[in-house]
Write a protein that holds these residues in place. Structure first.
Motif, mmCIF file in Angstrom:
data_model
loop_
_atom_site.group_PDB
_atom_site.id
_atom_site.type_symbol
_atom_site.label_atom_id
_atom_site.label_comp_id
_atom_site.label_asym_id
_atom_site.label_seq_id
_atom_site.Cartn_x
_atom_site.Cartn_y
_atom_site.Cartn_z
ATOM 1 N N UNK A 174 5.184 19.623 10.735
ATOM 2 C CA UNK A 174 6.553 19.564 10.997
ATOM 3 C C UNK A 174 7.206 20.941 11.508
ATOM 4 N N UNK A 175 7.902 21.064 12.442
ATOM 5 C CA UNK A 175 8.786 22.381 12.893
ATOM 6 C C UNK A 175 7.840 23.415 13.507
ATOM 7 N N UNK A 176 6.647 23.005 13.851
ATOM 8 C CA UNK A 176 5.649 23.997 14.485
ATOM 9 C C UNK A 176 6.173 24.779 15.381
ATOM 10 N N UNK A 177 6.612 24.145 16.544
ATOM 11 C CA UNK A 177 7.072 25.160 17.626
ATOM 12 C C UNK A 177 8.140 26.085 17.243
ATOM 13 N N UNK A 178 8.995 25.668 16.370
ATOM 14 C CA UNK A 178 10.035 26.757 15.958
ATOM 15 C C UNK A 178 9.685 27.911 15.219
ATOM 16 N N UNK A 179 8.714 27.597 14.320
ATOM 17 C CA UNK A 179 8.166 28.479 13.410
ATOM 18 C C UNK A 179 7.255 29.413 14.176
ATOM 19 N N UNK A 180 6.613 28.895 15.332
ATOM 20 C CA UNK A 180 5.646 29.744 16.183
ATOM 21 C C UNK A 180 6.382 30.653 16.912
ATOM 22 N N UNK A 181 7.523 30.220 17.742
ATOM 23 C CA UNK A 181 8.343 31.041 18.203
ATOM 24 C C UNK A 181 9.084 32.079 17.406
ATOM 25 N N UNK A 182 9.408 31.884 16.057
ATOM 26 C CA UNK A 182 9.878 32.889 15.210
ATOM 27 C C UNK A 182 8.712 33.819 14.823
ATOM 28 N N UNK A 183 7.575 33.422 14.975
ATOM 29 C CA UNK A 183 6.493 34.395 14.547
ATOM 30 C C UNK A 183 6.174 35.266 15.609
ATOM 31 N N UNK A 184 6.261 34.897 16.780
ATOM 32 C CA UNK A 184 6.082 35.510 18.093
ATOM 33 C C UNK A 184 4.710 35.070 18.668
ATOM 34 N N UNK A 185 4.179 33.861 18.321
ATOM 35 C CA UNK A 185 2.999 33.189 18.722
ATOM 36 C C UNK A 185 3.343 31.863 19.493
ATOM 37 N N UNK A 186 2.254 31.516 20.075
ATOM 38 C CA UNK A 186 2.396 30.116 20.933
ATOM 39 C C UNK A 186 2.094 29.161 19.797
#
Length: 376
Positions: A174-186
């Motif tokens: 869950x929340x993968x996309x948001x966490x990815x953007x926060x970390x600077x990754x795709x």
């Protein structure tokens, strides 16, 4: 540092309850003598300064908006000011060392610790750092150990934020996309990283033991974060990790026995915002050594005053002063006794707000209501 003075007229919370005896301040320590000039605090409480065992509210000052990193030294100074306004005289700033990226990355941790080393000695409140290490970031444990040694960090906590359940089931966390953007990754790169971290789970116990052993030998206090159950808490205890921060269940808290840190916001809200066990219920069962600010610096003061209605002021305030001081091995503070560090919070009994904060004998905060009494 304040010149010698004594506070009179207030109700002073000492071991054993409230007293109207004077409190002397001389050379940064407390005294029972009427030293120096008098300061009349009639109508106010004088309480031990709050010792905050875990707080990450400082992040809002370091990055007021995502990616808007300002001068970290200024951010830490502003954090110290907010701490003082809330009666906190000793604060553990909970800094991540994690794969999560951004302000939680190892690189940011190193930058933050450099800024802390530069600014902390000049601040009125005692700013300390707790390093929060992600358990599955095993390939960077050597870097974490080097940071701990270089900066003299005395408190290390272990977290595991990898979504193992979803990954083991082959599901998208869950929340993968948001966490990815926060970390600077795709999202794809972030998912690949999560899977790689999950796949090294069998290597983690040995890596943790190799990291933990020298820390214990040096006297570093160790804690685990968000223990879900008694089994996990027992595993940490077997490794010498004595503190349990924010256990998620009553079983985990009971297994810990001592060294339990709970979130003060949980008490203020009346429940956990994530649906975990109620901190108020654990406090009532005697399963709490310290209430910490977590994400909100006013919360320790607010929680203690709320709990005082049922527990009494001495017990309730001890959860934010003497309790966390003992847990952190700080025997020179947390109580109002002669010879201890002069850490005091002057609180309005009616509003519960702080009128003045004294930390190590320095005036860290002075509100308009008391300015005339201290400066006149």
């Amino acid at each position: 540092m304040l010149r010698p003075m004594h506070l009179r007229g207030a109700q002073v919370l000492r071991p054993g309850g409230f007293s109207d005896a004077v409190v002397g301040i001389d050379g940064g320590v407390l005294s029972d003598d009427s030293c120096g000039r008098p300061v009349d605090l009639s109508g106010w409480w004088v309480l031990p300064g709050i010792v905050d065992a875990h707080g990450d509210g400082f992040e809002r000052h370091l990055a007021p908006r995502r990616g808007a990193l300002l001068d970290l030294r200024d951010g830490l100074a502003m954090s110290a000011a907010e701490l003082a306004v809330n009666g906190i005289t000793t604060a553990m700033l909970a800094q991540f060392f994690s794969w999560e990226g951004g302000m939680r990355s190892p690189e940011f941790a190193a930058e933050m610790l450099r800024a802390h080393a530069a600014i902390a000695p000049s601040q009125a409140v005692d700013l300390r750092v707790q390093l929060r290490i992600e358990t599955h970031l095993t390939d960077r444990f050597d870097e974490a150990a080097a940071l701990i040694a270089r900066h003299g960090i005395g408190y290390v906590v272990f977290n595991d934020h990898v979504p193992h359940k979803a990954l083991a089931a082959g599901k998208r966390p869950p929340r993968l996309t948001g966490q990815a953007l926060k970390s600077g990754r795709s999202p794809e790169a972030h998912l690949a990283l999560l899977q790689a971290l999950h796949d090294r789970s069998s290597q983690v116990p040995a890596a943790l033991e190799a990291l933990i052993a020298p820390l214990l030998a040096k006297g570093v206090i160790l804690g685990s974060h968000d223990d879900p159950d008694a089994e996990v808490r027992a595993q940490w205890q077997s490794r010498g990790v004595a503190v349990s921060e924010f256990p998620e269940s009553v079983e985990a808290a009971r297994a810990a026995g001592t060294g339990v840190v709970l979130g003060a916001p949980n008490v203020v809200r009346g429940a956990s915002h994530t649906g975990n066990v109620s901190a108020t219920a654990l406090v009532a069962e005697g399963l709490c050594d310290a209430l910490a600010s977590d994400y909100h610096y006013p919360a320790p003061r607010q929680a203690a005053l709320k709990l005082a209605q049922s527990l009494g002021m001495e017990v309730a305030w001890g959860l934010v002063s003497s309790g966390p001081a003992r847990l952190l091995g700080l025997s020179d503070r947390g109580r109002i006794e002669a010879g201890l560090r002069a850490d005091l919070a002057v609180v309005d009994p009616v509003s519960g707000r702080v009128g003045a904060t004294i930390s190590g004998g320095r005036l860290a905060w002075l509100g308009a209501e008391l300015a005339g009494r201290f400066l006149g």
